[in-house]
Write an enzyme that holds these catalytic residues in place. Structure first.
Site, PDB file in Angstrom:
ATOM      1  N   GLU A  26       0.837  -1.195   0.000  1.00  0.00           N
ATOM      2  CA  GLU A  26       0.000   0.000   0.000  1.00  0.00           C
ATOM      3  C   GLU A  26       0.878   1.253   0.000  1.00  0.00           C
ATOM      4  O   GLU A  26       2.030   1.224   0.459  1.00  0.00           O
ATOM      5  CB  GLU A  26      -0.889  -0.027   1.266  1.00  0.00           C
ATOM      6  N   ASN A 173     -12.488  -1.129  -0.877  1.00  0.00           N
ATOM      7  CA  ASN A 173     -11.787  -1.728   0.262  1.00  0.00           C
ATOM      8  C   ASN A 173     -12.438  -1.269   1.561  1.00  0.00           C
ATOM      9  O   ASN A 173     -12.726  -0.075   1.728  1.00  0.00           O
ATOM     10  CB  ASN A 173     -10.316  -1.265   0.267  1.00  0.00           C
ATOM     11  N   GLU A 174     -12.674  -2.180   2.453  1.00  0.00           N
ATOM     12  CA  GLU A 174     -13.226  -1.855   3.783  1.00  0.00           C
ATOM     13  C   GLU A 174     -14.301  -0.772   3.682  1.00  0.00           C
ATOM     14  O   GLU A 174     -14.232   0.272   4.330  1.00  0.00           O
ATOM     15  CB  GLU A 174     -12.102  -1.444   4.745  1.00  0.00           C
ATOM     16  N   TYR A 240      -6.863  -8.868  11.463  1.00  0.00           N
ATOM     17  CA  TYR A 240      -5.488  -8.734  11.947  1.00  0.00           C
ATOM     18  C   TYR A 240      -5.343  -9.409  13.307  1.00  0.00           C
ATOM     19  O   TYR A 240      -6.325  -9.555  14.053  1.00  0.00           O
ATOM     20  CB  TYR A 240      -5.128  -7.250  12.071  1.00  0.00           C
ATOM     21  N   GLU A 296      -6.237  -9.046   3.631  1.00  0.00           N
ATOM     22  CA  GLU A 296      -5.415  -8.369   4.642  1.00  0.00           C
ATOM     23  C   GLU A 296      -5.401  -9.228   5.890  1.00  0.00           C
ATOM     24  O   GLU A 296      -6.457  -9.500   6.471  1.00  0.00           O
ATOM     25  CB  GLU A 296      -5.958  -6.976   4.970  1.00  0.00           C
ATOM     26  N   GLN A 345       2.098  -6.199   5.517  1.00  0.00           N
ATOM     27  CA  GLN A 345       2.304  -5.866   4.120  1.00  0.00           C
ATOM     28  C   GLN A 345       3.712  -6.300   3.711  1.00  0.00           C
ATOM     29  O   GLN A 345       4.502  -6.690   4.561  1.00  0.00           O
ATOM     30  CB  GLN A 345       2.114  -4.378   3.923  1.00  0.00           C
TER      31      GLN A 345
HETATM   32  O1  AHR Z   1      -2.998  -2.541   6.180  1.00  0.00           O
HETATM   33  C1  AHR Z   1      -3.264  -1.334   6.815  1.00  0.00           C
HETATM   34  C2  AHR Z   1      -4.736  -0.919   6.734  1.00  0.00           C
HETATM   35  O2  AHR Z   1      -5.501  -1.832   7.450  1.00  0.00           O
HETATM   36  C3  AHR Z   1      -5.361  -0.921   5.364  1.00  0.00           C
HETATM   37  O3  AHR Z   1      -5.102   0.247   4.670  1.00  0.00           O
HETATM   38  C4  AHR Z   1      -6.821  -1.044   5.677  1.00  0.00           C
HETATM   39  O4  AHR Z   1      -7.543  -1.659   4.633  1.00  0.00           O
HETATM   40  C5  AHR Z   1      -6.840  -1.839   6.969  1.00  0.00           C
HETATM   41  O5  AHR Z   1      -7.662  -1.277   7.903  1.00  0.00           O
END
Ligand code: AHR
Length: 492
Positions: A26, A173-174, A240, A296, A345
């Protein structure tokens, strides 16, 4: 106690899509700028502006697919700002990530060049949150149309005669959060509309990925599948691994044993998430046509002290290696539905595989897990039956072991095993149904310090070594794993 497992080589399951080993880059912190892109005039050796050392390291991972340009950045990205002569490109504020100037020097042409150098497939995420349908439609035309048209002609003026091949295309995205704070009903309608004008030109066929749920928002998956399932090829999921909480994150280094345990427990939660999102998808798509795309995932800690908190730069320890090994095993074991995953990432951000500082580079423990596990890519998943010993802390019990097995086209069997315990070794005995291997070899990633990590001064503190504690005896595969270890075995 010896854990008894059975690998059923006679019970092949789904194919492990190699895209499970995908990555994400990103416009965030030092991922694109410095980490990948240094520009053609940089003293750091580069190819067309992309640093050679990073490419050389990443190529060893056989990266199948790379997602770009975000993330939250994608829903504020206007692709036309990132084409044409670089000196004339618009400078904008990266509002999500540190409020720094984005000079747009890395745009569409540079991204496709990066994918060429990595020999991977591009996965582009379009802007639904703040972009128009026309803008998205024209981006696809610019990239993939072969004939005469305003966008294809513009691409040629910018130096690219042939269209690129683009398969993976994300529509936002999101969108429940940074991508527009939408309700699933509203986004489902927008998805249907935006994807309509994302055309298939010539023989280019887009695999369209709808923006999916945050963690355990099962209602999002339900609504998207019900209202828009027939218009999509993939549906994403983001989750995450965050010890502590979103509001009170913890450090990447200097953690204690309780935090180690919590991190393992939270990593295993991915299994439940996939199981439950898949069950909803099964109701609308029993043939499993729509892939679950976990585009992600990874650890999210506090940024390293002294760095810009908006840059999400964190160190990476043996703990991250276990997180990676556990997730990859889970993705493989769900490969009938999970068709892609992209670690967040690639360089210098969150659970990065490579860290850079000026012209220096180091490979993280996570990098080594990806390198060890790449043997599974595109193999047949094999069934592994076992009951894991328990790993307990503070009255909570989780599995001590995470295991996945596969077979390649030549009949070699690969077994990846993680021992999650910070203090107990594990003794395993595998029965093997439907195969009679005569040779076992292996590699291991471990360390006596739970927080072991690589630095620019000691870049090889955590690195794989030959694993010799496995043996084939009387048709059984026996092995002993030290605490906090990741092992990949090859049976021939
Ligand atoms: O990976 C960091 C961020 O985490 C991304 O930009 C977003 O899609 C997520 O919340």
């Amino acid at each position: 106690m010896t854990a008894k497992l059975v690998i059923h080589a006679d019970l092949p399951k789904s194919k492990i899509n190699k895209n499970i080993y995908g990555h994400f880059a990103e416009h965030l912190g030092r991922c694109i700028y410095e980490g990948l892109w240094v520009g053609e005039d940089s003293p750091i050796p580069n190819t067309d502006g992309i640093r050679n050392d990073v490419i050389e390291a990443l190529k060893k991972l056989d990266i199948p697919v790379l997602r770009w340009p975000g993330g939250c950045f994608a829903d504020e990205y206007h692709w036309k700002d990132g084409i044409g002569p670089r000196e004339g490109r618009k400078r904008m504020v990266n509002t999500h990530w540190g409020g720094v100037v984005e000079n747009n020097h890395f745009g569409t042409h540079e991204f496709f060049r990066l994918c060429e150098l990595l020999e991977c497939e591009p996965y582009i995420c379009g802007n639904v949150g703040s972009g128009t349908v026309q803008e998205m439609s024209e981006w696809v035309e610019y990239m993939t149309f072969d004939g005469e048209s305003p966008m294809a002609d513009w691409r040629r003026e910018n130096g690219r005669e042939q269209p690129w091949k683009l398969k993976y295309f994300g529509v936002g995205n999101e969108n429940w959060g940074c991508g527009g704070n939408m309700r699933p009903e509203y986004y489902a309608d927008l998805y249907r509309r935006y994807q309509t004008y994302s055309r298939n030109y010539g023989d280019n066929r887009l695999y369209k990925i709808a923006g999916g749920a945050n963690v355990d928002d099962y209602n999002w998956t339900e609504v998207l599948m019900r209202e828009a399932g027939r218009f999509m090829d993939g549906l994403s999921l983001h989750s995450y691994t965050i010890p502590g909480s979103w509001e009170e994150k913890r450090q990447a280094l200097g953690f204690d044993e309780a935090e180690w345990f919590e991190t393992m427990q939270k990593s295993l939660h991915m299994d439940e998430l996939i199981t439950r999102h898949s069950a909803i998808m099964d109701q609308y798509d029993p043939e499993k046509r729509v892939g679950l795309i976990i585009d992600e995932w990874g650890t999210w800690f506090l940024s390293e002290p002294g760095t810009n908190p908006g840059f999400l730069y964190q160190q990476n320890t043996l703990r991250d290696a276990l997180v990676a090994g556990i997730h990859l095993n889970i993705f493989q074991n769900h490969s009938s539905r999970v068709q892609m995953a992209n670690i967040a990432q690639m360089v210098n951000v969150l659970q990065a595989l490579v860290l850079t500082e000026g012209d220096k580079l180091l490979l993280t423990p996570t990098y080594h897990v990806f390198e060890m596990y790449k043997v599974h890519q595109d193999n047949e998943l094999l069934d592994v039956a076992f009951e894991s010993p328990q790993y307990t802390s503070g009255g909570v019990a989780i599995s001590q072991l995470s295991v996945s097995a596969s077979r390649d086209g030549e009949g070699k069997i690969y077994v990846s095993i993680c021992n999650l315990s910070h203090e107990d070794g594990a003794t395993l005995s595998f029965g093997i149904g439907g195969a009679a291997p005569t040779r076992v070899t292996g590699r291991i990633l471990t360390h006596t310090e739970l927080g072991a990590h690589n630095t620019f001064q000691t870049p090889d503190k955590v690195a794989p070594s030959v694993y010799e504690a496995a043996a084939l005896e009387d048709g059984l595969l026996n092995c002993v794993l030290p605490p906090a270890s990741v092992v990949v075995l090859t049976l021939e």
